[in-house]
Design an enzyme around this catalytic site. Sequence first.
Site, PDB file in Angstrom:
ATOM      1  N   ARG A  47     -64.974  11.686  -2.562  1.00  0.00           N
ATOM      2  CA  ARG A  47     -65.708  11.799  -3.827  1.00  0.00           C
ATOM      3  C   ARG A  47     -64.806  12.453  -4.872  1.00  0.00           C
ATOM      4  NH1 ARG A  47     -71.647  14.182  -2.612  1.00  0.00           N
ATOM      5  NH2 ARG A  47     -71.532  14.310  -4.871  1.00  0.00           N
ATOM      6  N   ASP A  49     -63.258  13.798  -8.410  1.00  0.00           N
ATOM      7  CA  ASP A  49     -63.828  14.506  -9.553  1.00  0.00           C
ATOM      8  C   ASP A  49     -63.638  13.726 -10.851  1.00  0.00           C
ATOM      9  OD1 ASP A  49     -64.509  16.623  -7.893  1.00  0.00           O
ATOM     10  OD2 ASP A  49     -62.686  17.762  -8.332  1.00  0.00           O
ATOM     11  N   TYR A 110     -53.152  11.394  -1.354  1.00  0.00           N
ATOM     12  CA  TYR A 110     -53.200  11.530  -2.807  1.00  0.00           C
ATOM     13  C   TYR A 110     -51.789  11.625  -3.372  1.00  0.00           C
ATOM     14  CZ  TYR A 110     -58.229  12.569  -2.976  1.00  0.00           C
ATOM     15  OH  TYR A 110     -59.603  12.498  -2.903  1.00  0.00           O
ATOM     16  N   ARG A 197     -55.710  19.672  -6.445  1.00  0.00           N
ATOM     17  CA  ARG A 197     -55.240  20.170  -7.737  1.00  0.00           C
ATOM     18  C   ARG A 197     -54.898  21.657  -7.679  1.00  0.00           C
ATOM     19  NH1 ARG A 197     -58.831  19.564 -12.148  1.00  0.00           N
ATOM     20  NH2 ARG A 197     -60.645  19.203 -10.836  1.00  0.00           N
TER      21      ARG A 197
END
Length: 270
Positions: A47, A49, A110, A197
């Site tokens: 999910r 952001d 990622y 992040r």
Amino acid sequence: MRLDIAYDGTDFSGWARQSALRTVCGEIEEKLGAVLRTPLQLTVAGRTDAGVHATGQVAHVDVPVDALPEDPSRLVRRLARFLPKDVRIKRISFAPEHFDARFSAMRRHYEYRLTSAVYGADPLRARDTVSYPKVLDLELMRSASAMLLGLHDFAAFCKRREGATTVRDLQRFDWERDGDVFTAFVSADAFCWSMVRSLVGAVLAVGEGRRDLGWIEGLLREKSRSSSILVAPAHGLSLVRVDYPEDADLAARNQITRDVRTVPGGCCGD
């Protein structure tokens, strides 16, 4: 059915459906539901952001038997006409037995992209590249990233969610440089909210000389989110791939994912 999905997250309020907000899930559920003439609910691998992109997102959806197409791959061309340009379904197929986009996943991959160029990001990449005009030490960043690898409690890097563990197995975290462009490659069995992040933000603090390697090591001993970490901007992050086991191993993988994650000397539960 399994859906392989790509999107530019700039103008979305994240993946998850939210009332009165534009989300990736909302767009796909609405358009696919209209094509199949039945209400649908997607389950997703990760999910993302608001502002985060994807080139390799995966979701599954359960469809009533009487609404199933004979050849789901033919839906790809049809949906291309209905979906907005910032979200594409690249592939649709019948999912094997026991496939679950979330619980069957072995790891998520990622990439985080930024540029240290003084003029900022190239205009053609400005939506997925963060402008970070600072002098960065690539080798220090690689050393800091390597210290975070392995099975740890990443509480310092995560926004806490009630009842959720912050224990994760970080399997890859390294950097490559091409001129002024730095790309981080981050892979784990799963990630908690804002973890990628935060990892990038912490390593950048070392790369520009604001923090040292001892600070990175100390973050792994903290038991709550650290206010000293500056979270990197969302638009530099993209989900690029999700790994799944062979079909025969899907059921076993689902069970493993649901089991309690532990670290030496402690345990946490989902």
